[in-house]
Design a protein around this motif. Structure first.
Motif, mmCIF file in Angstrom:
data_model
loop_
_atom_site.group_PDB
_atom_site.id
_atom_site.type_symbol
_atom_site.label_atom_id
_atom_site.label_comp_id
_atom_site.label_asym_id
_atom_site.label_seq_id
_atom_site.Cartn_x
_atom_site.Cartn_y
_atom_site.Cartn_z
ATOM 1 N N VAL A 249 0.875 -1.160 0.000
ATOM 2 C CA VAL A 249 0.000 0.000 0.000
ATOM 3 C C VAL A 249 0.919 1.218 0.000
ATOM 4 N N VAL A 250 0.660 2.167 -0.905
ATOM 5 C CA VAL A 250 1.572 3.293 -1.090
ATOM 6 C C VAL A 250 0.818 4.604 -0.879
ATOM 7 N N THR A 251 1.323 5.432 0.046
ATOM 8 C CA THR A 251 0.716 6.722 0.315
ATOM 9 C C THR A 251 1.759 7.824 0.196
ATOM 10 N N ASP A 252 1.281 9.046 -0.018
ATOM 11 C CA ASP A 252 2.153 10.210 -0.036
ATOM 12 C C ASP A 252 2.584 10.492 1.404
ATOM 13 N N HIS A 253 3.879 10.643 1.630
ATOM 14 C CA HIS A 253 4.372 10.805 2.997
ATOM 15 C C HIS A 253 3.885 12.094 3.640
ATOM 16 N N ALA A 254 3.648 13.146 2.868
ATOM 17 C CA ALA A 254 3.236 14.432 3.432
ATOM 18 C C ALA A 254 1.723 14.529 3.625
ATOM 19 N N SER A 255 0.954 14.182 2.590
ATOM 20 C CA SER A 255 -0.503 14.362 2.649
ATOM 21 C C SER A 255 -1.238 13.147 3.196
ATOM 22 N N GLY A 256 -0.621 11.970 3.100
ATOM 23 C CA GLY A 256 -1.289 10.740 3.506
ATOM 24 C C GLY A 256 -2.211 10.181 2.445
ATOM 25 N N GLU A 257 -2.327 10.854 1.286
ATOM 26 C CA GLU A 257 -3.216 10.389 0.223
ATOM 27 C C GLU A 257 -2.771 9.023 -0.295
ATOM 28 N N LEU A 258 -3.745 8.147 -0.493
ATOM 29 C CA LEU A 258 -3.478 6.838 -1.069
ATOM 30 C C LEU A 258 -3.096 7.024 -2.534
ATOM 31 N N VAL B 76 11.339 6.506 -0.903
ATOM 32 C CA VAL B 76 10.703 5.942 0.280
ATOM 33 C C VAL B 76 11.140 6.714 1.522
ATOM 34 N N ARG B 77 10.151 7.175 2.267
ATOM 35 C CA ARG B 77 10.409 7.911 3.512
ATOM 36 C C ARG B 77 10.215 7.027 4.738
ATOM 37 N N GLU B 78 9.323 6.040 4.618
ATOM 38 C CA GLU B 78 9.073 5.123 5.737
ATOM 39 C C GLU B 78 8.462 3.838 5.185
ATOM 40 N N VAL B 79 8.829 2.714 5.798
ATOM 41 C CA VAL B 79 8.245 1.419 5.455
ATOM 42 C C VAL B 79 7.682 0.817 6.732
ATOM 43 N N ARG B 80 6.447 0.396 6.662
ATOM 44 C CA ARG B 80 5.813 -0.301 7.779
ATOM 45 C C ARG B 80 5.330 -1.660 7.288
ATOM 46 N N ASP C 81 2.368 -4.833 8.275
ATOM 47 C CA ASP C 81 1.185 -5.089 9.089
ATOM 48 C C ASP C 81 1.507 -6.148 10.133
ATOM 49 N N CYS C 82 0.518 -6.482 10.947
ATOM 50 C CA CYS C 82 0.732 -7.337 12.115
ATOM 51 C C CYS C 82 1.357 -8.692 11.785
ATOM 52 N N ASP C 83 0.913 -9.361 10.732
ATOM 53 C CA ASP C 83 1.493 -10.670 10.423
ATOM 54 C C ASP C 83 2.494 -10.609 9.272
ATOM 55 N N GLN C 84 2.850 -9.412 8.870
ATOM 56 C CA GLN C 84 3.903 -9.143 7.891
ATOM 57 C C GLN C 84 3.606 -9.687 6.494
ATOM 58 N N ASP C 85 2.311 -9.689 6.107
ATOM 59 C CA ASP C 85 1.990 -10.091 4.732
ATOM 60 C C ASP C 85 1.589 -8.900 3.868
ATOM 61 N N ALA C 86 1.766 -7.696 4.407
ATOM 62 C CA ALA C 86 1.531 -6.474 3.645
ATOM 63 C C ALA C 86 2.505 -5.406 4.141
ATOM 64 N N VAL C 87 2.909 -4.543 3.227
ATOM 65 C CA VAL C 87 3.784 -3.432 3.589
ATOM 66 C C VAL C 87 3.103 -2.124 3.224
ATOM 67 N N TRP C 88 3.462 -1.085 3.944
ATOM 68 C CA TRP C 88 2.946 0.262 3.703
ATOM 69 C C TRP C 88 4.146 1.141 3.444
ATOM 70 N N LEU C 89 4.210 1.698 2.241
ATOM 71 C CA LEU C 89 5.289 2.610 1.880
ATOM 72 C C LEU C 89 4.758 4.033 1.929
ATOM 73 N N LYS C 90 5.456 4.893 2.646
ATOM 74 C CA LYS C 90 5.176 6.324 2.621
ATOM 75 C C LYS C 90 6.261 6.918 1.741
ATOM 76 N N VAL C 91 5.855 7.554 0.646
ATOM 77 C CA VAL C 91 6.809 7.983 -0.369
ATOM 78 C C VAL C 91 6.650 9.452 -0.733
ATOM 79 N N ALA C 92 7.710 9.989 -1.318
ATOM 80 C CA ALA C 92 7.672 11.290 -1.987
ATOM 81 C C ALA C 92 7.839 10.978 -3.468
ATOM 82 N N VAL C 93 6.968 11.518 -4.292
ATOM 83 C CA VAL C 93 6.989 11.218 -5.726
ATOM 84 C C VAL C 93 7.634 12.379 -6.479
ATOM 85 N N ALA C 94 8.603 12.058 -7.334
ATOM 86 C CA ALA C 94 9.332 13.078 -8.091
ATOM 87 C C ALA C 94 8.414 13.868 -9.025
#
Length: 144
Positions: free
Chosen positions: A36-45, A88-92, A94-107
């Motif tokens: 799942v990829v969101t904008d690190h500043a706005s949080g927009e999906l 990538v600004r942050e990677v998280r 989920d609880c059982d580690q079958d999904a990742v959440w990337l917070k990114v800045a897009v060029a």
């Protein structure tokens, strides 16, 4: 990259997998985790994609988002062609580690989606449950 796994295998101990301090991605039968990829500043999906072990390792080692393209059956460095690289600004995980959440800045934010939009989620399902309406950005008006 060698054939040796980069990451530890998921733990059979649920407590270790869910509360432990080691990254132990739980790849599915096809060898993928959902990203799942969101904008690190706005949080927009921005988008949802998939990562195999190579894509996750490349993302973590370079700081640029890499995915596994299921349609092309190939590793894909997001923005390599369009210039809309995702830093990538942050990677998280989920609880059982079958999904990742990337917070990114897009060029090039307006080229996040291959349709030349800032997000891949630009359509809203109408009240009838069948129709789609375009919503270009944020909470702005729905285009006719």
């Amino acid at each position: 990259m060698s054939d040796k796994p980069v990451f530890d295998r998921p733990s059979a101990d649920a407590s270790e997998q869910e509360e432990g301090t080691r990254l132990r991605p739980r790849f599915d039968a096809a060898g993928l985790v959902t990203a799942v990829v969101t904008d690190h500043a706005s949080g927009e999906l921005l988008m949802v994609a998939h990562m195999n072990e190579r894509a996750l390792e490349a993302t973590l080692s370079t700081g640029l988002a890499h995915y596994w393209s299921r349609s092309r059956n190939a590793l894909w460095k997001k923005g390599e062609t369009s210039g809309a690289l995702q830093s990538v600004r942050e990677v998280r995980v989920d609880c059982d580690q079958d999904a990742v959440w990337l917070k990114v800045a897009v060029a090039k934010p307006n080229d996040t989606c291959h349709t030349s939009r800032s997000t891949c989620f630009y359509r809203v399902v109408a009240d009838d449950g069948q129709s789609l309406a375009v919503r270009e950005t944020g909470d702005g008006p729905v285009a006719s």
